[in-house]
Design a protein around this motif. Structure first.
Motif, PDB file in Angstrom:
ATOM      1  N   ILE A 104      89.368  59.545 -15.657  1.00 49.02           N
ATOM      2  CA  ILE A 104      90.155  59.782 -14.441  1.00 49.02           C
ATOM      3  C   ILE A 104      89.230  60.264 -13.332  1.00 49.02           C
ATOM      4  CG2 ILE A 104      92.292  60.364 -15.674  1.00 49.02           C
ATOM      5  CD1 ILE A 104      91.679  63.314 -14.983  1.00 49.02           C
ATOM      6  N   MET A 105      89.730  60.172 -12.124  1.00 47.26           N
ATOM      7  CA  MET A 105      89.045  60.788 -10.986  1.00 47.26           C
ATOM      8  C   MET A 105      90.092  61.581 -10.214  1.00 47.26           C
ATOM      9  SD  MET A 105      88.359  57.630  -8.453  1.00 47.26           S
ATOM     10  CE  MET A 105      89.558  57.296  -7.204  1.00 47.26           C
ATOM     11  N   ARG A 115      98.152  59.964 -22.857  1.00 49.10           N
ATOM     12  CA  ARG A 115      99.368  59.957 -22.030  1.00 49.10           C
ATOM     13  C   ARG A 115      99.033  60.216 -20.561  1.00 49.10           C
ATOM     14  NH1 ARG A 115     103.910  58.291 -20.511  1.00 49.10           N
ATOM     15  NH2 ARG A 115     105.558  59.741 -20.112  1.00 49.10           N
ATOM     16  N   ILE A 116      98.087  61.115 -20.307  1.00 51.20           N
ATOM     17  CA  ILE A 116      97.673  61.387 -18.926  1.00 51.20           C
ATOM     18  C   ILE A 116      97.105  60.124 -18.291  1.00 51.20           C
ATOM     19  CG2 ILE A 116      95.986  62.612 -17.493  1.00 51.20           C
ATOM     20  CD1 ILE A 116      96.306  65.015 -19.395  1.00 51.20           C
ATOM     21  N   VAL A 117      96.225  59.452 -19.022  1.00 50.97           N
ATOM     22  CA  VAL A 117      95.615  58.232 -18.471  1.00 50.97           C
ATOM     23  C   VAL A 117      96.689  57.176 -18.224  1.00 50.97           C
ATOM     24  CG1 VAL A 117      93.991  56.364 -18.929  1.00 50.97           C
ATOM     25  CG2 VAL A 117      93.368  58.709 -19.511  1.00 50.97           C
ATOM     26  N   GLU A 118      97.606  57.012 -19.160  1.00 50.79           N
ATOM     27  CA  GLU A 118      98.669  56.011 -19.001  1.00 50.79           C
ATOM     28  C   GLU A 118      99.559  56.340 -17.807  1.00 50.79           C
ATOM     29  OE1 GLU A 118      99.049  54.726 -23.703  1.00 50.79           O
ATOM     30  OE2 GLU A 118     100.473  56.149 -22.856  1.00 50.79           O
ATOM     31  N   LEU A 119      99.877  57.613 -17.627  1.00 52.14           N
ATOM     32  CA  LEU A 119     100.702  58.016 -16.481  1.00 52.14           C
ATOM     33  C   LEU A 119      99.998  57.719 -15.161  1.00 52.14           C
ATOM     34  CD1 LEU A 119     102.090  61.485 -17.614  1.00 52.14           C
ATOM     35  CD2 LEU A 119     103.454  59.474 -17.028  1.00 52.14           C
ATOM     36  N   CYS A 120      98.714  58.025 -15.122  1.00 46.08           N
ATOM     37  CA  CYS A 120      97.972  57.887 -13.871  1.00 46.08           C
ATOM     38  C   CYS A 120      97.540  56.451 -13.599  1.00 46.08           C
ATOM     39  CB  CYS A 120      96.777  58.832 -13.876  1.00 46.08           C
ATOM     40  SG  CYS A 120      97.272  60.569 -13.901  1.00 46.08           S
ATOM     41  N   VAL A 180      98.497  67.308 -10.107  1.00 42.21           N
ATOM     42  CA  VAL A 180      98.321  68.076 -11.343  1.00 42.21           C
ATOM     43  C   VAL A 180      99.663  68.637 -11.800  1.00 42.21           C
ATOM     44  CG1 VAL A 180      97.249  70.140 -12.318  1.00 42.21           C
ATOM     45  CG2 VAL A 180      95.914  68.608 -10.872  1.00 42.21           C
ATOM     46  N   ALA A 181     100.468  69.115 -10.873  1.00 35.28           N
ATOM     47  CA  ALA A 181     101.784  69.661 -11.222  1.00 35.28           C
ATOM     48  C   ALA A 181     102.683  68.583 -11.828  1.00 35.28           C
ATOM     49  CB  ALA A 181     102.442  70.268  -9.988  1.00 35.28           C
ATOM     50  N   GLU A 182     102.619  67.375 -11.287  1.00 35.94           N
ATOM     51  CA  GLU A 182     103.443  66.285 -11.830  1.00 35.94           C
ATOM     52  C   GLU A 182     102.984  65.897 -13.232  1.00 35.94           C
ATOM     53  OE1 GLU A 182     104.825  63.736  -7.976  1.00 35.94           O
ATOM     54  OE2 GLU A 182     102.708  63.648  -8.533  1.00 35.94           O
ATOM     55  N   VAL A 183     101.668  65.846 -13.445  1.00 29.00           N
ATOM     56  CA  VAL A 183     101.149  65.519 -14.774  1.00 29.00           C
ATOM     57  C   VAL A 183     101.621  66.565 -15.779  1.00 29.00           C
ATOM     58  CG1 VAL A 183      99.055  65.280 -16.159  1.00 29.00           C
ATOM     59  CG2 VAL A 183      99.172  64.229 -13.898  1.00 29.00           C
ATOM     60  N   ALA A 184     101.524  67.836 -15.407  1.00 31.84           N
ATOM     61  CA  ALA A 184     101.968  68.906 -16.309  1.00 31.84           C
ATOM     62  C   ALA A 184     103.458  68.779 -16.601  1.00 31.84           C
ATOM     63  CB  ALA A 184     101.644  70.268 -15.701  1.00 31.84           C
ATOM     64  N   GLY A 185     104.233  68.418 -15.592  1.00 30.56           N
ATOM     65  CA  GLY A 185     105.668  68.245 -15.789  1.00 30.56           C
ATOM     66  C   GLY A 185     105.983  67.101 -16.728  1.00 30.56           C
ATOM     67  N   HIS A 186     105.289  65.993 -16.571  1.00 35.06           N
ATOM     68  CA  HIS A 186     105.524  64.852 -17.466  1.00 35.06           C
ATOM     69  C   HIS A 186     105.143  65.189 -18.907  1.00 35.06           C
ATOM     70  CE1 HIS A 186     106.821  61.658 -14.790  1.00 35.06           C
ATOM     71  NE2 HIS A 186     105.902  62.043 -13.909  1.00 35.06           N
ATOM     72  N   LEU A 187     104.067  65.932 -19.080  1.00 35.86           N
ATOM     73  CA  LEU A 187     103.606  66.276 -20.428  1.00 35.86           C
ATOM     74  C   LEU A 187     104.372  67.449 -21.021  1.00 35.86           C
ATOM     75  CD1 LEU A 187      99.739  66.010 -20.013  1.00 35.86           C
ATOM     76  CD2 LEU A 187     101.277  64.371 -21.065  1.00 35.86           C
ATOM     77  N   SER A 224      93.924  60.081 -10.466  1.00 34.42           N
ATOM     78  CA  SER A 224      94.012  58.627 -10.638  1.00 34.42           C
ATOM     79  C   SER A 224      93.220  58.239 -11.874  1.00 34.42           C
ATOM     80  CB  SER A 224      93.423  57.896  -9.425  1.00 34.42           C
ATOM     81  OG  SER A 224      94.108  58.249  -8.256  1.00 34.42           O
ATOM     82  N   ALA A 225      93.716  57.243 -12.598  1.00 31.80           N
ATOM     83  CA  ALA A 225      93.034  56.789 -13.809  1.00 31.80           C
ATOM     84  C   ALA A 225      92.092  55.648 -13.490  1.00 31.80           C
ATOM     85  CB  ALA A 225      94.061  56.351 -14.842  1.00 31.80           C
ATOM     86  N   MET A 226      91.025  55.566 -14.252  1.00 30.18           N
ATOM     87  CA  MET A 226      90.081  54.458 -14.146  1.00 30.18           C
ATOM     88  C   MET A 226      90.562  53.377 -15.113  1.00 30.18           C
ATOM     89  SD  MET A 226      88.188  55.797 -11.910  1.00 30.18           S
ATOM     90  CE  MET A 226      86.802  54.716 -11.793  1.00 30.18           C
ATOM     91  N   PRO A 227      90.973  52.220 -14.623  1.00 26.28           N
ATOM     92  CA  PRO A 227      91.601  51.225 -15.498  1.00 26.28           C
ATOM     93  C   PRO A 227      90.657  50.567 -16.488  1.00 26.28           C
ATOM     94  CG  PRO A 227      91.362  50.378 -13.274  1.00 26.28           C
ATOM     95  CD  PRO A 227      90.926  51.810 -13.243  1.00 26.28           C
ATOM     96  N   ASP A 228      89.367  50.650 -16.271  1.00 26.45           N
ATOM     97  CA  ASP A 228      88.429  49.942 -17.142  1.00 26.45           C
ATOM     98  C   ASP A 228      87.956  50.763 -18.329  1.00 26.45           C
ATOM     99  OD1 ASP A 228      87.126  51.696 -15.483  1.00 26.45           O
ATOM    100  OD2 ASP A 228      85.349  50.448 -15.276  1.00 26.45           O
ATOM    101  N   ARG A 229      88.418  51.985 -18.462  1.00 26.89           N
ATOM    102  CA  ARG A 229      87.955  52.849 -19.547  1.00 26.89           C
ATOM    103  C   ARG A 229      88.810  52.649 -20.798  1.00 26.89           C
ATOM    104  NH1 ARG A 229      83.160  54.825 -19.277  1.00 26.89           N
ATOM    105  NH2 ARG A 229      83.878  56.463 -20.642  1.00 26.89           N
ATOM    106  N   PRO A 230      88.207  52.546 -21.976  1.00 20.95           N
ATOM    107  CA  PRO A 230      88.995  52.377 -23.203  1.00 20.95           C
ATOM    108  C   PRO A 230      89.727  53.667 -23.578  1.00 20.95           C
ATOM    109  CG  PRO A 230      86.679  52.623 -23.717  1.00 20.95           C
ATOM    110  CD  PRO A 230      86.773  52.545 -22.221  1.00 20.95           C
TER     111      PRO A 230
END
Length: 118
Positions: free
Chosen positions: A90-91, A51-56, A63-70, A35-41
Motif C-alpha cells: 500500500i501507499m 483484507r486491507i489490501v482488498e479494501l483499498c 485510516v479510520a475507514e479501514v479500521a471501521g471495516h476491519l 491506496s493499494a498497489m495492484p501489482d503486489r501479490p
C-alpha cells in the motif's frame, strides 16, 4: 460467558500485530488516505492484511475507514498499515488540507468593483 462476549472476535489484537503495539512508522493520521498497489501479490499476507489490501484496491480509504471495516482498534490498524507500507503493498498520503476561507472584506471589494463596471 455473556452473549456479547461470544459475538466479539476470539483473536486478541496483539495476536493480529504479532505482539507489537507500535507501527514501524508513526505517520498515520485518522484521515491519512490509503491506496493499494495492484501489482503486489497477496500470498503470504495474514487475513487482516489481505483484507486491507482488498479494501483499498477498490479506492482510497482513510485510516479510520479501514479500521471501521476491519472492526479493529485504530492503533492495531496502524501497525498493520505500517507493515503493508514496508512491504510495498500500500501507499499512503496525507489528506488535502482545508484551504483558508477568503477574507470577507476582499470579497466585498471585488463585488463593489464588479458592480462599478456594470
Amino acid at each position: 460467558m455473556s452473549g456479547d462476549r461470544r459475538l466479539k472476535g476470539l483473536v486478541r489484537p496483539y495476536v493480529v500485530t504479532d505482539g507489537r503495539s507500535h507501527p514501524s512508522r508513526n505517520t498515520f493520521d485518522l484521515v491519512t488516505l490509503v491506496s493499494a498497489m495492484p501489482d503486489r501479490p497477496l500470498a503470504g499476507l495474514s487475513p487482516e492484511r489481505r483484507r486491507i489490501v482488498e479494501l483499498c484496491l477498490l479506492g482510497a480509504l482513510s485510516v479510520a475507514e479501514v479500521a471501521g471495516h476491519l472492526r479493529l482498534p485504530v492503533s492495531v490498524t496502524k501497525v498493520l498499515l505500517g507493515d503493508l507500507v514496508d512491504s510495498g503493498h500500500i501507499m499512503t498520503r496525507a489528506a488535502v488540507p482545508r484551504t483558508p476561507q477568503p477574507d470577507s472584506q476582499l470579497l466585498r471589494e471585488v463585488l463593489h468593483g464588479l458592480r462599478a463596471r456594470l
